[in-house]
Design a protein around this motif. Structure first.
Motif, mmCIF file in Angstrom:
data_model
loop_
_atom_site.group_PDB
_atom_site.id
_atom_site.type_symbol
_atom_site.label_atom_id
_atom_site.label_comp_id
_atom_site.label_asym_id
_atom_site.label_seq_id
_atom_site.Cartn_x
_atom_site.Cartn_y
_atom_site.Cartn_z
ATOM 1 N N LYS A 164 -8.650 1.896 1.159
ATOM 2 C CA LYS A 164 -7.312 1.788 1.732
ATOM 3 C C LYS A 164 -6.263 1.573 0.634
ATOM 4 O O LYS A 164 -5.176 2.190 0.653
ATOM 5 N N THR A 165 -6.590 0.739 -0.359
ATOM 6 C CA THR A 165 -5.654 0.515 -1.477
ATOM 7 C C THR A 165 -5.456 1.790 -2.285
ATOM 8 O O THR A 165 -4.323 2.119 -2.689
ATOM 9 N N ALA A 166 -6.530 2.509 -2.540
ATOM 10 C CA ALA A 166 -6.402 3.761 -3.296
ATOM 11 C C ALA A 166 -5.553 4.770 -2.553
ATOM 12 O O ALA A 166 -4.743 5.488 -3.150
ATOM 13 N N ASP A 167 -5.705 4.829 -1.221
ATOM 14 C CA ASP A 167 -4.894 5.762 -0.434
ATOM 15 C C ASP A 167 -3.421 5.375 -0.487
ATOM 16 O O ASP A 167 -2.536 6.233 -0.637
ATOM 17 N N THR A 168 -3.133 4.061 -0.381
ATOM 18 C CA THR A 168 -1.729 3.606 -0.451
ATOM 19 C C THR A 168 -1.113 3.914 -1.815
ATOM 20 O O THR A 168 0.025 4.406 -1.916
ATOM 21 N N LEU A 169 -1.862 3.630 -2.892
ATOM 22 C CA LEU A 169 -1.351 3.926 -4.230
ATOM 23 C C LEU A 169 -1.165 5.421 -4.448
ATOM 24 O O LEU A 169 -0.214 5.849 -5.125
ATOM 25 N N SER A 170 -2.046 6.212 -3.890
ATOM 26 C CA SER A 170 -1.910 7.666 -4.039
ATOM 27 C C SER A 170 -0.638 8.169 -3.366
ATOM 28 O O SER A 170 0.088 9.004 -3.922
ATOM 29 N N ARG A 171 -0.352 7.674 -2.169
ATOM 30 C CA ARG A 171 0.885 8.098 -1.480
ATOM 31 C C ARG A 171 2.118 7.626 -2.249
ATOM 32 O O ARG A 171 3.099 8.362 -2.385
ATOM 33 N N ALA A 172 2.064 6.386 -2.767
ATOM 34 C CA ALA A 172 3.218 5.898 -3.536
ATOM 35 C C ALA A 172 3.420 6.730 -4.800
ATOM 36 O O ALA A 172 4.560 7.065 -5.175
ATOM 37 N N TRP A 173 2.326 7.077 -5.481
ATOM 38 C CA TRP A 173 2.442 7.891 -6.689
ATOM 39 C C TRP A 173 3.001 9.271 -6.369
ATOM 40 O O TRP A 173 3.820 9.818 -7.106
ATOM 41 N N SER A 174 2.605 9.858 -5.238
ATOM 42 C CA SER A 174 3.144 11.155 -4.827
ATOM 43 C C SER A 174 4.627 11.066 -4.547
ATOM 44 O O SER A 174 5.415 11.963 -4.905
ATOM 45 N N THR A 175 5.034 9.970 -3.906
ATOM 46 C CA THR A 175 6.471 9.787 -3.629
ATOM 47 C C THR A 175 7.255 9.680 -4.931
ATOM 48 O O THR A 175 8.333 10.289 -5.103
ATOM 49 N N LEU A 176 6.728 8.899 -5.900
ATOM 50 C CA LEU A 176 7.409 8.775 -7.188
ATOM 51 C C LEU A 176 7.451 10.104 -7.938
ATOM 52 O O LEU A 176 8.461 10.450 -8.581
ATOM 53 N N GLU A 177 6.372 10.860 -7.875
ATOM 54 C CA GLU A 177 6.340 12.150 -8.540
ATOM 55 C C GLU A 177 7.366 13.113 -7.940
ATOM 56 O O GLU A 177 8.057 13.845 -8.661
ATOM 57 N N SER A 178 7.479 13.101 -6.610
ATOM 58 C CA SER A 178 8.476 13.958 -5.953
ATOM 59 C C SER A 178 9.889 13.559 -6.345
ATOM 60 O O SER A 178 10.759 14.406 -6.605
#
Length: 274
Positions: A164-178
């Motif tokens: 669950k933590t990895a999924d949350t960090l992945s979404r946050a990283w995608s948002t920052l990348e966008s």
């Protein structure tokens, strides 16, 4: 059965031979067969009572029994009436002799009441020990099953939290990348930083997000050797005065973070407490 066989043999001899010779002679012949059989039987019983055995006597006794049976069978085959009934009782002399043989075997294997009570006590003790051993094994198996279930559930919860933590960090990283790659991001940063450093457009670097460090396995520690386990059990047992019981020692052993199966822990307790 022996008495009935002797009466039948005597009656058959008298009826069968009475037609060709005087009945007193036939009576003597019948009594001779029965008397010889009874004499050999009595002598054989006397030898058995003395703990002895004679093969010739046994052979003679069987011979008299077979002669009596032969007489009954021959009479049944030659009788004009009730042949089936006579043939049905022709086996009684041999059966009587066989029953005496079985009775002799029973006497040689008979035990006193004292011996039977001792045997029953030994058997009951063995059954009790087997039942206690089965109960102990079932209890130890249930304990191990409970421990494994708890460890498995804890590991599943840890894995779920990590996923669950990895999924949350992945979404946050995608948002920052966008946001970093967006067209308006550069203009916004330029409008903010131009007055401070003209001609320089700083680049917004993303935070570094690498792979998570895996948690150590719950049972990663190497198993304790018998010497180390004995030493730990002895230290915990004598940590207080008077010495702790097995249940208290086991509870403190688990609470200290040590791992050992119930079987090994109980064996170490026995070695230390001996």
């Amino acid at each position: 059965m022996t008495a009935v066989s002797m009466v039948l043999t005597l009656a058959v001899v008298v009826m069968w031979l009475g037609a060709v010779m005087p009945w007193p002679i036939a009576l003597v012949v019948g009594l001779g067969i029965d008397g010889g059989w009874l004499a050999t039987l009595a002598y054989e019983r006397r030898l058995a009572a003395q703990g002895d055995h004679s093969t010739p006597v046994t052979a003679v006794g069987w011979s008299f029994g077979l002669v009596a049976t032969g007489v009954l069978v021959a009479h049944a085959l030659t009788a004009e009436e009730s042949a089936g009934a006579w043939l049905a009782v022709a086996w009684l002399p041999v059966a009587a002799k066989a029953l005496w043989l079985v009775h002799g075997l029973w006497e040689r294997t008979a035990l006193t009441g004292e011996a039977l009570d001792a045997i029953q006590g030994i058997q009951q003790e063995a059954r009790d020990e087997a039942a206690v051993a089965r109960a102990r094994l079932r209890a130890e198996a249930a304990t191990e099953e409970t421990r494994l279930t708890a460890v498995t559930q804890a590991g599943a919860r840890v894995a779920h939290v990590q996923a669950k933590t990895a999924d949350t960090l992945s979404r946050a990283w995608s948002t920052l990348e966008s946001a970093r790659e967006g067209e308006g991001t550069g203009r916004a940063l330029t409008s903010v930083t131009t007055r401070v450093t003209p001609g320089v457009t700083p680049r917004w670097e993303l935070p570094v997000w690498g792979p998570t460090n895996p948690l150590p396995a719950l049972d990663a520690a190497p198993p304790l050797s018998d010497e180390a386990l004995d030493r730990l059990v002895d230290e915990i047992r004598h940590s207080e005065t008077p010495a702790l019981s097995y249940r208290e020692m086991s509870t403190r052993f688990r609470a200290a973070g040590h791992a050992a199966s119930e079987v090994r822990l109980r064996a170490a307790w026995k070695r230390v407490a001996a």
